[in-house]
Design a protein around this motif. Structure first.
Motif, PDB file in Angstrom:
ATOM      1  N   GLY A 129     -41.122 -39.828 -37.530  1.00  0.00           N
ATOM      2  CA  GLY A 129     -40.218 -39.289 -38.534  1.00  0.00           C
ATOM      3  C   GLY A 129     -39.902 -40.229 -39.678  1.00  0.00           C
ATOM      4  O   GLY A 129     -39.133 -39.870 -40.577  1.00  0.00           O
ATOM      5  N   THR A 130     -40.456 -41.437 -39.688  1.00  0.00           N
ATOM      6  CA  THR A 130     -40.202 -42.406 -40.753  1.00  0.00           C
ATOM      7  C   THR A 130     -41.390 -42.441 -41.713  1.00  0.00           C
ATOM      8  O   THR A 130     -42.541 -42.538 -41.287  1.00  0.00           O
ATOM      9  CB  THR A 130     -39.971 -43.816 -40.178  1.00  0.00           C
ATOM     10  OG1 THR A 130     -38.840 -43.772 -39.284  1.00  0.00           O
ATOM     11  CG2 THR A 130     -39.706 -44.814 -41.287  1.00  0.00           C
ATOM     12  N   LEU A 131     -41.111 -42.359 -42.996  1.00  0.00           N
ATOM     13  CA  LEU A 131     -42.161 -42.416 -44.007  1.00  0.00           C
ATOM     14  C   LEU A 131     -42.463 -43.872 -44.333  1.00  0.00           C
ATOM     15  O   LEU A 131     -41.569 -44.643 -44.678  1.00  0.00           O
ATOM     16  CB  LEU A 131     -41.716 -41.674 -45.270  1.00  0.00           C
ATOM     17  CG  LEU A 131     -42.760 -41.581 -46.393  1.00  0.00           C
ATOM     18  CD1 LEU A 131     -43.893 -40.655 -45.985  1.00  0.00           C
ATOM     19  CD2 LEU A 131     -42.103 -41.088 -47.687  1.00  0.00           C
ATOM     20  N   TYR A 132     -43.741 -44.240 -44.232  1.00  0.00           N
ATOM     21  CA  TYR A 132     -44.172 -45.608 -44.501  1.00  0.00           C
ATOM     22  C   TYR A 132     -45.028 -45.642 -45.766  1.00  0.00           C
ATOM     23  O   TYR A 132     -45.982 -44.873 -45.902  1.00  0.00           O
ATOM     24  CB  TYR A 132     -44.988 -46.162 -43.326  1.00  0.00           C
ATOM     25  CG  TYR A 132     -44.171 -46.380 -42.072  1.00  0.00           C
ATOM     26  CD1 TYR A 132     -43.550 -47.600 -41.823  1.00  0.00           C
ATOM     27  CD2 TYR A 132     -44.010 -45.351 -41.143  1.00  0.00           C
ATOM     28  CE1 TYR A 132     -42.804 -47.797 -40.667  1.00  0.00           C
ATOM     29  CE2 TYR A 132     -43.258 -45.534 -39.989  1.00  0.00           C
ATOM     30  CZ  TYR A 132     -42.658 -46.768 -39.764  1.00  0.00           C
ATOM     31  OH  TYR A 132     -41.905 -46.950 -38.617  1.00  0.00           O
ATOM     32  N   ASN A 133     -44.676 -46.542 -46.669  1.00  0.00           N
ATOM     33  CA  ASN A 133     -45.493 -46.755 -47.862  1.00  0.00           C
ATOM     34  C   ASN A 133     -46.612 -47.739 -47.536  1.00  0.00           C
ATOM     35  O   ASN A 133     -46.361 -48.796 -46.934  1.00  0.00           O
ATOM     36  CB  ASN A 133     -44.643 -47.294 -49.015  1.00  0.00           C
ATOM     37  CG  ASN A 133     -43.618 -46.278 -49.482  1.00  0.00           C
ATOM     38  OD1 ASN A 133     -43.895 -45.082 -49.545  1.00  0.00           O
ATOM     39  ND2 ASN A 133     -42.421 -46.749 -49.823  1.00  0.00           N
ATOM     40  N   ILE A 134     -47.818 -47.392 -47.930  1.00  0.00           N
ATOM     41  CA  ILE A 134     -48.990 -48.209 -47.632  1.00  0.00           C
ATOM     42  C   ILE A 134     -49.363 -49.018 -48.868  1.00  0.00           C
ATOM     43  O   ILE A 134     -49.568 -48.461 -49.946  1.00  0.00           O
ATOM     44  CB  ILE A 134     -50.174 -47.334 -47.200  1.00  0.00           C
ATOM     45  CG1 ILE A 134     -49.771 -46.429 -46.028  1.00  0.00           C
ATOM     46  CG2 ILE A 134     -51.372 -48.205 -46.843  1.00  0.00           C
ATOM     47  CD1 ILE A 134     -49.326 -47.162 -44.797  1.00  0.00           C
ATOM     48  N   SER A 135     -49.426 -50.339 -48.709  1.00  0.00           N
ATOM     49  CA  SER A 135     -49.812 -51.209 -49.825  1.00  0.00           C
ATOM     50  C   SER A 135     -51.325 -51.161 -50.019  1.00  0.00           C
ATOM     51  O   SER A 135     -52.092 -51.295 -49.058  1.00  0.00           O
ATOM     52  CB  SER A 135     -49.370 -52.654 -49.559  1.00  0.00           C
ATOM     53  OG  SER A 135     -47.958 -52.733 -49.460  1.00  0.00           O
ATOM     54  N   LEU A 136     -51.744 -50.974 -51.244  1.00  0.00           N
ATOM     55  CA  LEU A 136     -53.160 -50.926 -51.587  1.00  0.00           C
ATOM     56  C   LEU A 136     -53.556 -52.208 -52.309  1.00  0.00           C
ATOM     57  O   LEU A 136     -52.693 -52.933 -52.835  1.00  0.00           O
ATOM     58  CB  LEU A 136     -53.448 -49.719 -52.480  1.00  0.00           C
ATOM     59  CG  LEU A 136     -53.176 -48.339 -51.869  1.00  0.00           C
ATOM     60  CD1 LEU A 136     -53.456 -47.242 -52.904  1.00  0.00           C
ATOM     61  CD2 LEU A 136     -54.018 -48.108 -50.619  1.00  0.00           C
ATOM     62  N   PRO A 137     -54.834 -52.534 -52.346  1.00  0.00           N
ATOM     63  CA  PRO A 137     -55.289 -53.723 -53.086  1.00  0.00           C
ATOM     64  C   PRO A 137     -54.877 -53.660 -54.549  1.00  0.00           C
ATOM     65  O   PRO A 137     -54.637 -52.590 -55.110  1.00  0.00           O
ATOM     66  CB  PRO A 137     -56.816 -53.663 -52.926  1.00  0.00           C
ATOM     67  CG  PRO A 137     -57.040 -52.871 -51.678  1.00  0.00           C
ATOM     68  CD  PRO A 137     -55.936 -51.864 -51.637  1.00  0.00           C
ATOM     69  N   ALA A 138     -54.800 -54.831 -55.172  1.00  0.00           N
ATOM     70  CA  ALA A 138     -54.320 -54.925 -56.550  1.00  0.00           C
ATOM     71  C   ALA A 138     -55.186 -54.135 -57.527  1.00  0.00           C
ATOM     72  O   ALA A 138     -54.684 -53.637 -58.536  1.00  0.00           O
ATOM     73  CB  ALA A 138     -54.271 -56.395 -56.974  1.00  0.00           C
ATOM     74  N   ASN A 139     -56.477 -54.002 -57.225  1.00  0.00           N
ATOM     75  CA  ASN A 139     -57.342 -53.269 -58.154  1.00  0.00           C
ATOM     76  C   ASN A 139     -57.111 -51.766 -58.105  1.00  0.00           C
ATOM     77  O   ASN A 139     -57.713 -51.023 -58.889  1.00  0.00           O
ATOM     78  CB  ASN A 139     -58.817 -53.584 -57.887  1.00  0.00           C
ATOM     79  CG  ASN A 139     -59.226 -53.312 -56.462  1.00  0.00           C
ATOM     80  OD1 ASN A 139     -58.412 -53.395 -55.558  1.00  0.00           O
ATOM     81  ND2 ASN A 139     -60.484 -52.983 -56.256  1.00  0.00           N
ATOM     82  N   VAL A 156     -46.457 -40.355 -42.612  1.00  0.00           N
ATOM     83  CA  VAL A 156     -45.380 -40.097 -41.665  1.00  0.00           C
ATOM     84  C   VAL A 156     -45.984 -39.460 -40.416  1.00  0.00           C
ATOM     85  O   VAL A 156     -46.900 -38.645 -40.517  1.00  0.00           O
ATOM     86  CB  VAL A 156     -44.300 -39.177 -42.280  1.00  0.00           C
ATOM     87  CG1 VAL A 156     -44.874 -37.830 -42.679  1.00  0.00           C
ATOM     88  CG2 VAL A 156     -43.119 -39.008 -41.327  1.00  0.00           C
ATOM     89  N   ARG A 157     -45.477 -39.871 -39.231  1.00  0.00           N
ATOM     90  CA  ARG A 157     -45.924 -39.277 -37.965  1.00  0.00           C
ATOM     91  C   ARG A 157     -44.813 -38.386 -37.427  1.00  0.00           C
ATOM     92  O   ARG A 157     -43.629 -38.749 -37.457  1.00  0.00           O
ATOM     93  CB  ARG A 157     -46.279 -40.361 -36.946  1.00  0.00           C
ATOM     94  CG  ARG A 157     -47.459 -41.212 -37.362  1.00  0.00           C
ATOM     95  CD  ARG A 157     -47.773 -42.280 -36.330  1.00  0.00           C
ATOM     96  NE  ARG A 157     -48.455 -41.736 -35.160  1.00  0.00           N
ATOM     97  CZ  ARG A 157     -47.971 -41.751 -33.933  1.00  0.00           C
ATOM     98  NH1 ARG A 157     -46.768 -42.246 -33.684  1.00  0.00           N
ATOM     99  NH2 ARG A 157     -48.677 -41.278 -32.922  1.00  0.00           N
ATOM    100  N   LEU A 158     -45.193 -37.187 -36.953  1.00  0.00           N
ATOM    101  CA  LEU A 158     -44.205 -36.199 -36.510  1.00  0.00           C
ATOM    102  C   LEU A 158     -44.629 -35.578 -35.187  1.00  0.00           C
ATOM    103  O   LEU A 158     -45.826 -35.445 -34.918  1.00  0.00           O
ATOM    104  CB  LEU A 158     -44.060 -35.085 -37.564  1.00  0.00           C
ATOM    105  CG  LEU A 158     -43.633 -35.508 -38.970  1.00  0.00           C
ATOM    106  CD1 LEU A 158     -43.836 -34.358 -39.938  1.00  0.00           C
ATOM    107  CD2 LEU A 158     -42.176 -35.965 -38.968  1.00  0.00           C
ATOM    108  N   ARG A 159     -43.625 -35.212 -34.373  1.00  0.00           N
ATOM    109  CA  ARG A 159     -43.906 -34.401 -33.192  1.00  0.00           C
ATOM    110  C   ARG A 159     -44.091 -32.954 -33.631  1.00  0.00           C
ATOM    111  O   ARG A 159     -43.376 -32.476 -34.523  1.00  0.00           O
ATOM    112  CB  ARG A 159     -42.760 -34.508 -32.180  1.00  0.00           C
ATOM    113  CG  ARG A 159     -42.569 -35.893 -31.587  1.00  0.00           C
ATOM    114  CD  ARG A 159     -41.487 -35.875 -30.524  1.00  0.00           C
ATOM    115  NE  ARG A 159     -41.274 -37.194 -29.960  1.00  0.00           N
ATOM    116  CZ  ARG A 159     -40.407 -38.069 -30.459  1.00  0.00           C
ATOM    117  NH1 ARG A 159     -39.680 -37.743 -31.537  1.00  0.00           N
ATOM    118  NH2 ARG A 159     -40.263 -39.254 -29.893  1.00  0.00           N
TER     119      ARG A 159
END
Length: 289
Positions: free
Chosen positions: A52-62, A71-74
């Motif tokens: 239930g928690t939204l996670y921001n994913i860091s991408l490479p600088a380019n 987000v993962r949910l039941r």
């Protein structure tokens, strides 16, 4: 022939440089590679996530300007409450197909990369391309690899473009429209409501477009340029033929001003020929016994 080859080369080089104007409708970057990159990067970055928690994913600088979150949910909670994250409002009463115990929803906002991967001929993007994909994560703490579809039993999914630069309807004589992009880069246009909300029955990528008058003008000039190039090519060919005929006439006139010879035709050419005259025999001595 040298004159002809020079004209031929110049004209066709000009024609070749005009072709990129017609190739702008194709995508500059590979969509499948982008999908694989986003999924793999999110899959590796998601370690022991909380449901239930939204996670921001860091991408490479380019890839600066592109945003990815997950987000993962039941499934039971997803059916009862839906999911309201990012640009998307996913209402209750939606069942993942095939049925799974847990699912991960991967959101993407291509930001300033949108026009590199997607375009609609005759239209221009006035909002970023955003999208989401659902994966089966029942047996994994990561995103998972198997995609799942949605079976909607209630209200449809809505896409809200709250931070776009969408012009008001009727402004500058344009009418904004939703566009949904398929997995193969195809697209489908549909009307949007006054709140700039698009409606969809499933996952995918979405944006907002308006008619591109400048694109139509560019095409007009491109077609005009190609037409001019072809006209020059025809004129060059005619000039070459006329020059050859003039040269042949001069050769014939020079031949006629010289010794009068008979002529005969070989193919399309007039060839001089000397007459065949047999020399009459003559006696050296007039005395005849």
């Amino acid at each position: 022939m040298g004159f002809y080859n020079s004209w031929y080369t110049i004209v066709w080089v000009m024609f070749a440089f005009s072709l990129p104007s017609f190739a702008r409708g194709s995508n500059d970057y590979d969509i499948e590679s982008l999908n694989a990159f986003i999924h793999d990067h999110a899959d590796k970055a998601l370690l022991k996530p909380r449901t239930g928690t939204l996670y921001n994913i860091s991408l490479p600088a380019n890839f600066s300007g592109m945003e990815v979150s997950v987000v993962r949910l039941r499934t039971g909670e997803f059916w009862a409450k839906g999911a309201n994250f990012s640009f998307f409002h996913i209402p209750p009463r939606i069942q993942p197909m095939p049925p799974v115990r847990r699912l991960s929803i991967l959101y993407q906002n291509l930001g300033n990369w949108s026009s590199y991967y997607y375009n609609v001929p005759g239209y221009r993007l006035v909002a970023p391309v955003v999208g989401f994909m659902a994966y089966d994560s029942s047996n994994s703490s990561t995103v998972g690899n198997r995609t799942v579809d949605f079976s909607i039993m209630g209200d449809p999914i809505s896409v809200h473009f709250l931070h776009s630069n969408v012009p008001a309807e009727g402004e500058n004589d344009v009418t904004p429209q939703c566009v949904k992009f398929g997995a193969d880069g195809s697209f489908k246009l549909q009307d949007m409501n006054e709140s700039y909300v698009c409606i969809t029955q499933g996952e995918g990528r979405f944006s907002v477009v308006v008619p591109d008058k400048q694109d139509g003008l560019e095409k007009f000039w491109a077609f005009g340029f190609v037409g001019l190039v072809l006209l020059l090519l025809v004129m060059a060919a005619i000039a070459i033929l006329l020059r050859r005929k003039k040269k042949m006439r001069k050769m014939e006139e020079q031949a006629e001003r010289g010794v009068a010879f008979d002529t005969f035709w070989v193919g399309g050419s007039k060839i001089p020929s000397a007459s065949m005259v047999r020399t009459q025999p003559a006696l050296e001595n007039r005395y005849v016994p």
